[in-house]
Scaffold this active site. Sequence first.
Site, PDB file in Angstrom:
ATOM      1  N   LEU A 361      88.751  53.211 -46.242  1.00 25.34           N
ATOM      2  CA  LEU A 361      89.447  52.589 -47.369  1.00 25.34           C
ATOM      3  C   LEU A 361      89.127  53.251 -48.700  1.00 25.34           C
ATOM      4  O   LEU A 361      89.567  52.771 -49.747  1.00 25.34           O
ATOM      5  CB  LEU A 361      89.079  51.100 -47.452  1.00 25.34           C
ATOM      6  N   ARG A 362      88.371  54.337 -48.663  1.00 24.30           N
ATOM      7  CA  ARG A 362      88.035  55.002 -49.928  1.00 24.30           C
ATOM      8  C   ARG A 362      89.297  55.505 -50.629  1.00 24.30           C
ATOM      9  O   ARG A 362      89.373  55.487 -51.852  1.00 24.30           O
ATOM     10  CB  ARG A 362      87.087  56.172 -49.677  1.00 24.30           C
ATOM     11  N   GLY A 363      90.275  55.965 -49.876  1.00 27.69           N
ATOM     12  CA  GLY A 363      91.516  56.453 -50.472  1.00 27.69           C
ATOM     13  C   GLY A 363      92.232  55.378 -51.275  1.00 27.69           C
ATOM     14  O   GLY A 363      92.704  55.624 -52.394  1.00 27.69           O
TER      15      GLY A 363
END
Length: 423
Positions: A361-363
Amino acid sequence: MASTLGTSSIALLPSRYFSSSSSSSKPSVHSLSLTSGQSYGRKFYGGIGIHGMKGRSQFSVASVATEVNSVEQNQSTAAKESQRPVYPFAAIVGQDEMKLCLLLNVIDPKIGGVMIMGDRGTGKSTTVRSLVDLLPEIKVVAGDPYNSDPEDPEFMGVEVRERVLQGENLSVVLTKINMVDLPLGATEDRVCGTIDIEKALTEGVKAFEPGLLAKANRGILYVDEVNLLDDHLVDVLLDSAASGWNTVEREGISISHPARFILIGSGNPEEGELRPQLLDRFGMHAQVGTVRDAELRVKIVEERGRFDKNPKEFRDSYKAEQEKLQDQISSARSVLSSVQIDQDLKVKISKVCAELNVDGLRGDIVTNRAAKALAALKGRDKVSAEDIATVIPNCLRHRLRKDPLESIDSGLLVTEKFYEVFS
């Protein structure tokens, strides 16, 4: 991709967001704690050594603060005169994508840094180092080797936190954000910190000598040719970037200190790939290409010649533009917390990430943060789809799974998917 920045200066904010006076770099002491009663030997207040005598403690806070200011100012002036002249950020021609990514990270350090990949001789290192002049001032605890934040416990060293819990008033100074260079040949001891040999030999005590990670706390850690960095140093960076703390266990010493920094790396893809684990730690990814326009190339050569001939005169010619940029960054940092993004846009960002099969979920998180930072830089309090279109290729390009048979650039894949979802 739509270009957001100009070639030699960046004018994104309306005039009402500019302040008439530039921020002063002179450190100032906000509070100073002096104990009354008996005192022996030598004590340190705000970085100044004061000899105490029994039964005497009649020091004026104003006079000590003035002395601190005077010493700090002299040190700052001497340091500026002795350091190498830095090429002005406003004088960089072209390379808009790289400049935008760097500015957004200064506005919101939680974006997580930027990885700059491109051809040799395209000004990657020059641009990163020119960022020093634009870095804003932050509050730090005076004399603390970890640049502890006097207000945020997450950015405090263990000793400072204990002093706060005991109710001690901290001496606070304003200082510019640090930029620390991590050389390829650095040892792990120098990066993480190690035992203080001098104290061990002279006083017979175990003491910790902080390393580059301590110096880079709340600042910028720059690694040139990051794809050539030794694996053991990459492991250290991964550990610190993941937790925000550096833990040292060696020679009978066990110590942890905050190590939250903006990680900036640059390199040439022809010299080798970066480990996927480290690549994912960079919030944004900028690609730099060689300028093909003949007139622009001539302009770059002429500007560089002017700088080499007389650095001071060249820097003075860009002083107004540099101050304008500093004001933009300060304004953007102050309004960042009030910038909003609609729920519908958040859902579409996550949909783009899901359809591109982006791991984790870093994006999603970085794209939201970068879009808010760009809106703040433009002087708005609401994120638009255009802001997202500008930053999303830089936030997702390096997170896509590599397909050896795919000839299209990953940034174009992200842009295509964006317009497909947002249309």
